[in-house]
Design a protein around this motif. Structure first.
Motif, PDB file in Angstrom:
ATOM      1  N   ALA A  17      33.228  -1.665  13.159  1.00  0.00           N
ATOM      2  CA  ALA A  17      34.050  -2.799  12.801  1.00  0.00           C
ATOM      3  C   ALA A  17      32.830  -3.923  12.162  1.00  0.00           C
ATOM      4  O   ALA A  17      33.344  -4.497  11.147  1.00  0.00           O
ATOM      5  N   LYS A  18      31.535  -4.019  12.759  1.00  0.00           N
ATOM      6  CA  LYS A  18      30.785  -4.970  12.136  1.00  0.00           C
ATOM      7  C   LYS A  18      30.305  -4.481  10.976  1.00  0.00           C
ATOM      8  O   LYS A  18      30.098  -4.993   9.760  1.00  0.00           O
ATOM      9  N   GLU A  29      26.228  -6.044  17.538  1.00  0.00           N
ATOM     10  CA  GLU A  29      27.475  -6.586  18.020  1.00  0.00           C
ATOM     11  C   GLU A  29      27.406  -8.276  17.986  1.00  0.00           C
ATOM     12  O   GLU A  29      28.463  -8.827  17.605  1.00  0.00           O
ATOM     13  N   ASP A  62      28.171  -0.368  20.803  1.00  0.00           N
ATOM     14  CA  ASP A  62      29.332  -0.058  21.246  1.00  0.00           C
ATOM     15  C   ASP A  62      30.149   0.582  19.863  1.00  0.00           C
ATOM     16  O   ASP A  62      30.161   0.149  18.679  1.00  0.00           O
ATOM     17  N   ALA A  76      37.883   1.792  14.604  1.00  0.00           N
ATOM     18  CA  ALA A  76      37.459   0.502  13.772  1.00  0.00           C
ATOM     19  C   ALA A  76      38.174   0.451  12.423  1.00  0.00           C
ATOM     20  O   ALA A  76      38.588  -0.617  12.292  1.00  0.00           O
ATOM     21  N   ALA A  78      33.145  -1.537  18.197  1.00  0.00           N
ATOM     22  CA  ALA A  78      32.848  -2.991  17.717  1.00  0.00           C
ATOM     23  C   ALA A  78      31.623  -2.920  16.778  1.00  0.00           C
ATOM     24  O   ALA A  78      31.560  -3.425  15.576  1.00  0.00           O
TER      25      ALA A  78
END
Length: 275
Positions: free
Chosen positions: A132-133, A104, A126, A200, A129
């Motif tokens: 999404a990364k 993250e 997470d 995400a 998160a």
């Protein structure tokens, strides 16, 4: 027992990624972890590579580099990311490049990857998160693959462990009888990973892959592995010794070893889009 987090390791709400004291406890004996933890099935490694557009890999939560070395041996270029400098140091000694950070908080710069893998680690991230990364660093058509081992020792070995662990750590949910913990103990972990990927955005539908395998263990090999499991990494030396003694006696009664059925399960999804 599964090597997935149980209720003891997850705070209320089923969010194991918030239990940082457990997530970062494995480096307390990084050399044992690297020595005792089993590798991933070659079939899984080959399936992930075959489903990706290239061979540049980001290994999230790479630990001591067990999975990273397998992908490297299969012809990939691997970068590891792990929050524990002790684990990262072991990986570096085997030639794996590692950056110390949580996913993250990690800064990828302008680097992009063909696959992002996470062995025994995604539950400490997470789920939204983290996904999404990963969507930011994967090339379109690249793949996220998070996978876990699920062990099924013989009942005699499991029962000895549960009995000893219940006696030494009576308040732990993990000390419940094995029958209460069976029936797909990893399902919640897989569901959480798939839900995070969907929330995400940036991915196609998540798939589940399964790879079954077996491995023979001697008494000493199994007792070497046990302390690397989440419920035992923070157990003081005296109760740990008592647990290991009882499990060792059970294995001795079986002839000094056993063959264990295991499964490696994966949640995987392809990065969508064209940019």
């Amino acid at each position: 027992m599964p090597t997935l987090p149980n209720k003891q390791t997850a705070p209320s709400g089923g969010e194991p990624h918030r239990a940082r004291e457990v997530a970062e406890s494995f480096g307390s004996d990084a050399e044992r972890y690297d020595r005792a933890r089993p590798p991933y099935p070659d079939a899984l490694v080959q399936a992930v590579i075959a489903a990706c557009p290239g061979t540049r890999v980001l290994d999230v939560g790479c630990g001591t580099g067990i999975g990273a070395r397998q992908f490297r041996a299969a012809g990939c270029t691997v970068l590891g990311v792990d929050p524990d400098a002790r684990m990262a140091d072991i990986a570096r000694h085997s030639g794996i490049e590692v950056e110390v950070a949580t996913l993250e908080a990690w800064d990828p710069g302008d680097r992009r990857f063909d696959m992002v893998v996470a062995g025994q680690a995604w539950h400490w991230i997470d789920p939204v998160a983290g996904a999404a990364k990963v969507a930011q660093v994967l090339r379109p058509g690249g793949r996220l693959a998070a996978f876990w081992h699920v062990f099924e020792p013989p009942p005699e070995v499991t029962d000895a462990f549960v009995t000893a662990y219940r006696r030494e750590v009576p308040d732990s949910p993990f000390s419940r009888p094995a029958a209460e913990r069976s029936g797909g103990a990893y399902e919640a972990i897989l569901d959480r990973a798939a839900d995070g990927i969907r929330e995400a955005g940036g991915f196609g539908d998540a798939e589940r892959w399964r790879f079954d395998w077996e491995r023979a263990y001697t008494r000493d090999e199994w007792l070497d592995l046990l302390p690397t499991q989440g419920p035992l990494t923070r157990l003081p030396s005296e109760p740990l010794a008592k647990v290991l003694k009882e499990v060792g006696a059970a294995i001795d009664a079986m002839g000094g070893g056993f063959t264990m059925a295991s499964t490696t399960v994966a949640v995987t999804a392809v990065r969508s889009g064209t940019v």
